[in-house]
Scaffold this active site. Structure first.
Site, mmCIF file in Angstrom:
data_model
loop_
_atom_site.group_PDB
_atom_site.id
_atom_site.type_symbol
_atom_site.label_atom_id
_atom_site.label_comp_id
_atom_site.label_asym_id
_atom_site.label_seq_id
_atom_site.Cartn_x
_atom_site.Cartn_y
_atom_site.Cartn_z
ATOM 1 N N ARG A 1 0.824 -1.218 0.000
ATOM 2 C CA ARG A 1 0.000 0.000 0.000
ATOM 3 C C ARG A 1 0.857 1.266 0.000
ATOM 4 O O ARG A 1 0.528 2.262 0.637
ATOM 5 C CB ARG A 1 -0.972 -0.014 1.191
ATOM 6 C CG ARG A 1 -1.918 -1.207 1.205
ATOM 7 C CD ARG A 1 -2.824 -1.228 -0.025
ATOM 8 N NE ARG A 1 -3.664 -2.426 -0.030
ATOM 9 C CZ ARG A 1 -3.391 -3.536 -0.703
ATOM 10 N NH1 ARG A 1 -2.286 -3.605 -1.451
ATOM 11 N NH2 ARG A 1 -4.198 -4.564 -0.671
ATOM 12 N N SER B 1 -11.652 -1.211 2.111
ATOM 13 C CA SER B 1 -11.054 -1.820 3.297
ATOM 14 C C SER B 1 -10.449 -0.729 4.177
ATOM 15 O O SER B 1 -9.664 0.092 3.710
ATOM 16 C CB SER B 1 -9.980 -2.826 2.863
ATOM 17 O OG SER B 1 -9.386 -3.421 3.985
ATOM 18 N N GLU C 1 -5.874 2.057 6.463
ATOM 19 C CA GLU C 1 -5.447 2.055 5.064
ATOM 20 C C GLU C 1 -6.008 3.267 4.343
ATOM 21 O O GLU C 1 -5.464 3.725 3.342
ATOM 22 C CB GLU C 1 -5.937 0.764 4.402
ATOM 23 C CG GLU C 1 -5.554 0.598 2.954
ATOM 24 C CD GLU C 1 -5.924 -0.778 2.417
ATOM 25 O OE1 GLU C 1 -6.509 -0.825 1.322
ATOM 26 O OE2 GLU C 1 -5.650 -1.779 3.094
#
Length: 305
Positions: free
Chosen positions: A178, A228, A298
């Site tokens: 990420r 998410s 995230e």
């Protein structure tokens, strides 16, 4: 915004479609349907416009924030000062060059995935259900179902805060979980070149159909969210830890841990950014207390509380 009127006047000269929105609620431009007003929201439609816009922003010394489809962001309740540049359908071209595909930063991942499939190219199937733009996907090195953007990116064309065009090879992008170099260098991803392989159309379509069904059956796609919410902690799954902590369905104001997948915070109705932040903090505290594991968001958070 100092010299606001002069800045807006110059902006409108640059943009071919002079979409300049003032004091625009960002809840209208994010998949979470949450967020206070942006002082100035614009939608450039070409690489040349992006370069000119950023030169103008630098001249007027304006704060600037860049977003893609708004699918992995939480805009805070007081909104965003300065200029928000959104790469959307205005910069969403897709074109092919043999086994390579070139896409504007505003093109949606699912659209590029379908384009690749239509041209018999394999490698992008994993991205068919990720609800983001190409630029945002590269920025976050988005991934799903054992695939990541870094595996198919060949090169990037970006623009610096000074308005200069910069080209990157894959080796220069510092991809991690990420993460990409663009989280550190404040440059704007404008065009992405993907390197794919020839495949069998029926196999590509079958895989895309299978992954779409899996996503629809397991994720709360029917409710506003930013995807998410937490990064995957090493050796664990965030959703499993949250569910095991008894938090599935837990609410703070209008923000709720999804009843369908505990790894998602959803807007159950009228949620504020503060609701989401308070819920994230409660989840972090309870998961750490029960499992000794730290969860990190995230979702990218922008603006002022």
């Amino acid at each position: 915004m100092q010299n606001k009127n002069a800045f807006i006047a110059e902006l409108k000269k640059i943009l071919s479609e002079p979409q300049v929105m003032l004091d625009e609620p960002m809840k209208n431009h994010t998949t979470f349907k949450i967020g206070g007003p942006a002082d100035c929201l614009i939608f450039p439609s070409s690489l040349e416009e992006v370069m000119m816009v950023f030169k103008l922003i630098r001249t007027f010394e304006m704060p600037v924030t860049v977003i893609g489809n708004g699918s992995n962001v939480l805009v805070l309740d007081k909104g965003v000062r300065g200029v928000v540049v959104k790469f959307n359908s205005n910069l969403s071209y897709i074109r092919q060059g043999k086994n390579h595909i070139f896409a504007g930063a505003g093109a949606l991942l699912k659209d590029v995935s379908f384009y690749a499939a239509e041209h018999g190219l394999t490698g992008m199937e994993f991205a068919v259900g990720i609800p983001g733009s190409i630029g945002g996907a590269v920025f976050m090195n988005a991934g799903a179902y054992d695939g990541e953007i870094k595996s198919i990116v060949h090169a990037i064309t970006a623009v610096s805060l000074a308005g200069d065009m910069i080209h990157y090879s894959k080796a220069e992008l510092q991809f991690g979980y990420r993460h990409s170099i663009f989280q550190d260098n404040q440059q704007m991803i404008c065009e992405v070149e993907f390197a794919l392989a020839e495949g069998r159309l029926n196999e590509i379509n079958d895989k895309m159909g299978e992954l779409t069904k899996r996503r629809e059956s397991k994720q709360p796609l029917e409710m506003p969210s930013a995807g998410s919410t937490f990064k995957r902690p090493q050796g664990y799954f965030a959703g499993t830890l949250i569910e095991q902590s008894g938090l599935k369905g837990f609410k703070v104001g209008g923000a709720q841990i999804s009843l369908k997948h505990a790894g998602f915070v959803v807007n159950a109705g009228g949620a504020t950014a503060k609701d989401v932040l308070d819920l994230i903090k409660e989840v972090q505290d309870r998961v750490f207390e029960k499992h000794g594991v730290k969860l990190y968001p995230e979702v990218r958070m922008i603006g002022e509380q």
